[in-house]
Design a protein around this motif. Structure first.
Motif, PDB file in Angstrom:
ATOM      1  N   THR A 537       0.817  -1.216   0.000  1.00 22.39           N
ATOM      2  CA  THR A 537       0.000   0.000   0.000  1.00 22.39           C
ATOM      3  C   THR A 537       0.852   1.267   0.000  1.00 22.39           C
ATOM      4  N   TYR A 538       2.055   1.190   0.598  1.00 18.87           N
ATOM      5  CA  TYR A 538       2.876   2.398   0.613  1.00 18.87           C
ATOM      6  C   TYR A 538       3.423   2.726  -0.774  1.00 18.87           C
ATOM      7  N   ILE A 539       3.352   1.748  -1.696  1.00 25.65           N
ATOM      8  CA  ILE A 539       3.675   2.023  -3.102  1.00 25.65           C
ATOM      9  C   ILE A 539       2.411   2.421  -3.845  1.00 25.65           C
ATOM     10  N   MET A 540       1.310   1.723  -3.533  1.00 27.03           N
ATOM     11  CA  MET A 540       0.061   1.956  -4.260  1.00 27.03           C
ATOM     12  C   MET A 540      -0.437   3.393  -4.094  1.00 27.03           C
ATOM     13  N   GLU A 541      -0.414   3.932  -2.881  1.00 25.77           N
ATOM     14  CA  GLU A 541      -0.988   5.257  -2.634  1.00 25.77           C
ATOM     15  C   GLU A 541      -0.334   6.346  -3.490  1.00 25.77           C
ATOM     16  N   PRO A 542       0.999   6.494  -3.464  1.00 25.94           N
ATOM     17  CA  PRO A 542       1.589   7.536  -4.313  1.00 25.94           C
ATOM     18  C   PRO A 542       1.477   7.218  -5.802  1.00 25.94           C
ATOM     19  N   GLU A 550      -2.036  12.171 -14.059  1.00 26.83           N
ATOM     20  CA  GLU A 550      -1.495  12.164 -15.418  1.00 26.83           C
ATOM     21  C   GLU A 550      -2.483  11.611 -16.447  1.00 26.83           C
ATOM     22  N   ASP A 551      -3.576  11.007 -16.009  1.00 25.69           N
ATOM     23  CA  ASP A 551      -4.478  10.336 -16.960  1.00 25.69           C
ATOM     24  C   ASP A 551      -5.926  10.710 -16.643  1.00 25.69           C
ATOM     25  N   ALA A 552      -6.464  11.662 -17.411  1.00 29.36           N
ATOM     26  CA  ALA A 552      -7.833  12.142 -17.182  1.00 29.36           C
ATOM     27  C   ALA A 552      -8.862  11.045 -17.460  1.00 29.36           C
ATOM     28  N   ASP A 553      -8.600  10.241 -18.468  1.00 29.29           N
ATOM     29  CA  ASP A 553      -9.543   9.169 -18.805  1.00 29.29           C
ATOM     30  C   ASP A 553      -9.615   8.138 -17.679  1.00 29.29           C
ATOM     31  N   LEU A 554      -8.480   7.821 -17.091  1.00 22.47           N
ATOM     32  CA  LEU A 554      -8.457   6.896 -15.962  1.00 22.47           C
ATOM     33  C   LEU A 554      -9.274   7.460 -14.804  1.00 22.47           C
ATOM     34  N   ASN A 555      -9.170   8.761 -14.577  1.00 21.42           N
ATOM     35  CA  ASN A 555      -9.922   9.429 -13.517  1.00 21.42           C
ATOM     36  C   ASN A 555     -11.422   9.262 -13.741  1.00 21.42           C
ATOM     37  N   LYS A 556     -11.852   9.470 -15.001  1.00 21.68           N
ATOM     38  CA  LYS A 556     -13.277   9.331 -15.339  1.00 21.68           C
ATOM     39  C   LYS A 556     -13.763   7.894 -15.111  1.00 21.68           C
ATOM     40  N   ARG A 557     -12.955   6.930 -15.517  1.00 19.46           N
ATOM     41  CA  ARG A 557     -13.352   5.535 -15.367  1.00 19.46           C
ATOM     42  C   ARG A 557     -13.431   5.135 -13.890  1.00 19.46           C
ATOM     43  N   PHE A 558     -12.536   5.664 -13.088  1.00 23.29           N
ATOM     44  CA  PHE A 558     -12.545   5.389 -11.650  1.00 23.29           C
ATOM     45  C   PHE A 558     -13.813   5.948 -10.998  1.00 23.29           C
ATOM     46  N   ALA A 569     -16.863   1.125  -4.070  1.00 26.64           N
ATOM     47  CA  ALA A 569     -16.515   2.434  -3.511  1.00 26.64           C
ATOM     48  C   ALA A 569     -16.174   2.357  -2.030  1.00 26.64           C
ATOM     49  N   LYS A 570     -16.744   1.366  -1.332  1.00 18.93           N
ATOM     50  CA  LYS A 570     -16.503   1.242   0.109  1.00 18.93           C
ATOM     51  C   LYS A 570     -15.314   0.338   0.441  1.00 18.93           C
ATOM     52  N   SER A 571     -14.729  -0.322  -0.564  1.00 15.24           N
ATOM     53  CA  SER A 571     -13.698  -1.325  -0.302  1.00 15.24           C
ATOM     54  C   SER A 571     -12.330  -0.824  -0.740  1.00 15.24           C
ATOM     55  N   SER A 572     -11.458  -0.570   0.211  1.00 14.05           N
ATOM     56  CA  SER A 572     -10.101  -0.145  -0.136  1.00 14.05           C
ATOM     57  C   SER A 572      -9.369  -1.257  -0.888  1.00 14.05           C
ATOM     58  N   ARG A 573      -9.632  -2.502  -0.515  1.00 10.40           N
ATOM     59  CA  ARG A 573      -8.999  -3.632  -1.177  1.00 10.40           C
ATOM     60  C   ARG A 573      -9.396  -3.684  -2.652  1.00 10.40           C
ATOM     61  N   ALA A 574     -10.701  -3.479  -2.927  1.00  8.66           N
ATOM     62  CA  ALA A 574     -11.178  -3.508  -4.303  1.00  8.66           C
ATOM     63  C   ALA A 574     -10.597  -2.340  -5.108  1.00  8.66           C
ATOM     64  N   ILE A 575     -10.491  -1.188  -4.479  1.00 11.17           N
ATOM     65  CA  ILE A 575      -9.941  -0.016  -5.175  1.00 11.17           C
ATOM     66  C   ILE A 575      -8.473  -0.240  -5.513  1.00 11.17           C
ATOM     67  N   TYR A 576      -7.695  -0.739  -4.549  1.00  6.13           N
ATOM     68  CA  TYR A 576      -6.284  -1.024  -4.819  1.00  6.13           C
ATOM     69  C   TYR A 576      -6.138  -2.051  -5.946  1.00  6.13           C
ATOM     70  N   SER A 577      -6.982  -3.078  -5.878  1.00  7.55           N
ATOM     71  CA  SER A 577      -6.926  -4.129  -6.906  1.00  7.55           C
ATOM     72  C   SER A 577      -7.256  -3.568  -8.284  1.00  7.55           C
ATOM     73  N   LYS A 581      -4.552  -3.458 -11.524  1.00  7.07           N
ATOM     74  CA  LYS A 581      -4.772  -4.062 -12.843  1.00  7.07           C
ATOM     75  C   LYS A 581      -4.503  -3.089 -13.988  1.00  7.07           C
ATOM     76  N   GLN A 582      -4.496  -1.764 -13.688  1.00  8.45           N
ATOM     77  CA  GLN A 582      -4.231  -0.766 -14.733  1.00  8.45           C
ATOM     78  C   GLN A 582      -2.731  -0.563 -14.959  1.00  8.45           C
ATOM     79  N   THR A 583      -1.908  -1.182 -14.110  1.00  6.94           N
ATOM     80  CA  THR A 583      -0.466  -0.959 -14.193  1.00  6.94           C
ATOM     81  C   THR A 583       0.217  -2.087 -14.965  1.00  6.94           C
ATOM     82  N   PRO A 584       1.394  -1.829 -15.522  1.00  2.00           N
ATOM     83  CA  PRO A 584       2.148  -2.893 -16.201  1.00  2.00           C
ATOM     84  C   PRO A 584       2.756  -3.895 -15.229  1.00  2.00           C
TER      85      PRO A 584
END
Length: 599
Positions: A537-542, A550-558, A569-577, A581-584
């Protein structure tokens, strides 16, 4: 005389009484005195079988069986024994070849102008009728007056396929079956059911059979069983894939030529032939007889998808052992005659089925919405009583002949199809799957150097596995699928499987995940469900903050995902996951079934 301890004496007496009692309380036997009793030889005959010596009550052990057959073979130039494999406990799986021309090699028999008939007994070793019938038939061919059968056909006879199960013999093998006195066990030494193994090839017995089929290329395959279940008048029931299968011309040949002649031969010898019987309600056949669409994990449906005329015999368990064995003998003799008499038509049917090259293949069948028709059913009267033990209703068979009209409930309505690609590719690391495909006799090309290709793959979304093993494997019970294209580099040892071949349908059934007998559903790719890498999580947050900036489209999809999915929306685990999945860094092979399609 040494006395048994009282508790051992009690166990002994209970065991004895339970066996005697079980036989005594079976439903009444219908009287039978068929003409086929004339097939029995006098006990003074040099080649009398152990079955005949026992007055039709017993079946010999594995050692006794093979000793008798070896002696018969030594006294005939037309018979030869070949070992086709070894069981899990190390017993040889023996096959007897019968040829008047002394053609005993796979090359000679597969190229002969005569039909080749493969007869298999003891796949469920307690259901052993075929072994004793085959011994009598081989005796009469090689030492009696039926050598003419070999003038028109060659035979392969496996007396005991499940030899380990055969030797797990006792008087308590099959409580619902009337003889022989000692019966073997349904499963093999590691408790696998051979007649569920034709696609996955986990047992020595079915691996041996697949090899025999590939090498010898039989023109008819007969698998001999004994039923469980309800009472009725029929003693010899059998079937084949009549509809809802992959070899329609073979099915037509079986219904046009084979079945009428075999039925008549059985009737002429005092037997009552019938179709495979699976009651919609085991206590009352009037609710219908079900014709299931069995998947190719079973013998006769495996034969159907390999375009081999295949018969499943299910003798009626409540008929006496002698009656069942003699009926099997009549069936086998007529089968040889019918195939010989209509071999040209059979060859045309097989050729047509092998050259279908369909664009789509059905991988799932369902029941018709209304019964196909009705059949005249030769039943046995029954009544219902309320159990004093359980308080529930149970059936009592009364041993009285009745005739009923019974609906035929067919399971041959296609409900799921898949398109057939030009080819499949299996990466080299899945070598165990590649070896199974080779064992089926499916043609393939093994890559000898790296090859880069863009292929289509199936990906798995939500899924659920079975809660306990089935046939030793953890199957996939339910799942969601999607598809994706990916460019990959296949390593040497990878396999290319063209679908434009005689076994193209079998390749599709094994490769496509929607098929109930696919390698995916059997669980051979289960490691794709394991994620090995993760992000703290200390990598995921930043990282998430940087991605959103950097990605407006990603913001809209989120934001859209949060609005449409309150739980997300209520699950931090689901949000991190979701962001992971959007990362290489995300595992690109997770939930990707490693079967590539080339279109």
């Amino acid at each position: 005389m040494k006395l048994l301890p009282s508790f051992l004496l009690l166990v002994f007496c209970m065991s004895f009484s339970i066996h005697s009692f079980a036989q005594d309380i079976m439903p009444p036997i219908l009287p039978w005195d068929g003409k086929s009793k004339e097939l029995l030889v006098d006990k003074s005959n040099k080649w009398v079988t152990p079955f005949e010596l026992s007055n039709g009550l017993e079946s010999p052990t594995y050692v006794e069986t093979m000793a008798w057959i070896e002696e018969l073979t030594k006294n005939s130039g037309y018979l030869e024994i070949q070992s086709i494999g070894r069981t899990e406990q190390g017993r040889p799986i023996q096959m007897i070849i019968a040829s008047v021309d002394r053609d005993f090699t796979a090359e000679e028999l597969s190229t002969s102008k005569k039909p080749l008939i493969l007869i298999q007994a003891g796949i469920h070793a307690g259901e052993i009728d075929g072994k004793d019938a085959g011994m009598m038939l081989l005796r009469d061919i090689s030492q009696g007056d039926k050598l003419e059968l070999l003038v028109h056909a060659n035979l392969l006879f496996i007396p005991i396929l499940n030899a380990d199960g055969h030797e797990r013999r006792s008087e308590y093998g099959r409580v619902n079956q009337r003889g022989p006195k000692q019966m073997g066990w349904r499963t093999n030494a590691v408790n696998l059911n051979l007649n569920r193994d034709y696609t996955k090839l986990e047992t020595a017995g079915i691996t041996a059979i697949a090899n025999v089929i590939n090498r010898y290329d039989p023109d008819l395959y007969i698998d001999i069983h004994v039923t469980d279940g309800a009472d009725y008048q029929y003693d010899i029931t059998y079937g084949y894939v009549a509809s809802g299968g992959y070899s329609p011309q073979i099915s037509n040949w079986l219904s046009t030529y084979f079945q009428p002649e075999v039925d008549q031969a059985l009737k002429d010898q005092g037997h009552i032939p019938g179709p495979l019987l699976f009651a919609a309600n085991g206590n009352d056949f009037t609710e219908g007889n079900v014709a299931f669409s069995f998947s190719p994990r079973f013998s006769h449906t495996y034969g159907d998808i390999k375009h081999i005329p295949s018969i499943l015999i299910e003798n009626h368990s409540l008929k006496p052992f002698e009656q069942r064995v003699l009926g099997t003998y009549v069936f086998l003799e007529q089968a040889i005659k019918s195939v010989s008499g209509h071999f040209a038509e059979l060859q045309e049917a097989v050729k047509a089925d092998k050259n279908q090259n369909p664009e789509e293949i059905t991988v799932k069948f369902a029941f018709r919405e209304t019964p196909a028709d009705s059949m005249e059913f030769l039943g046995i009267a029954s009544r219902k009583e309320i159990s004093a033990i359980t308080g529930r209703e149970y059936v009592i068979w009364e041993g009285k002949e009745i005739t009923q009209q019974v609906p035929s409930i067919l399971m041959d309505r296609p409900v799921e199809k898949v398109s057939v690609p030009k080819a499949y590719y299996i990466p080299a690391e899945w070598s165990s799957v590649i070896k199974k495909i080779q064992a089926h006799g499916i043609e393939m090309e093994i890559l000898t150097e790296p090859k880069e290709l863009t292929l289509e793959f199936s990906t798995v979304g939500d899924f659920k596995m079975v809660t306990q093993p089935y046939e030793g494997l953890m199957r996939i019970q339910s799942f969601d699928l999607d598809k994706m294209e990916r460019t990959i580099t296949l390593q040497p040892g990878s396999a290319k499987i063209n679908t434009n071949q005689a076994l193209g349908e079998l390749a599709v059934i094994l490769m496509e995940p929607e098929s109930v007998d696919s390698f995916f559903q059997w669980g051979y790719f289960n490691t794709i469900f394991t994620q090995t890498e993760y992000m703290e999580t200390y990598i995921m947050e930043p990282l998430i903050a940087k991605m959103l900036a950097e990605d407006a489209d990603l913001n809209k999809r989120f934001e859209a995902e949060k609005l449409s999915n309150a739980e997300f929306a209520k699950s931090s685990r689901a949000i991190y996951s979701w962001f992971y999945k959007q990362t290489p860094y995300f595992d690109q092979n997770w939930k990707v079934i490693p079967v590539g399609r080339e279109w």
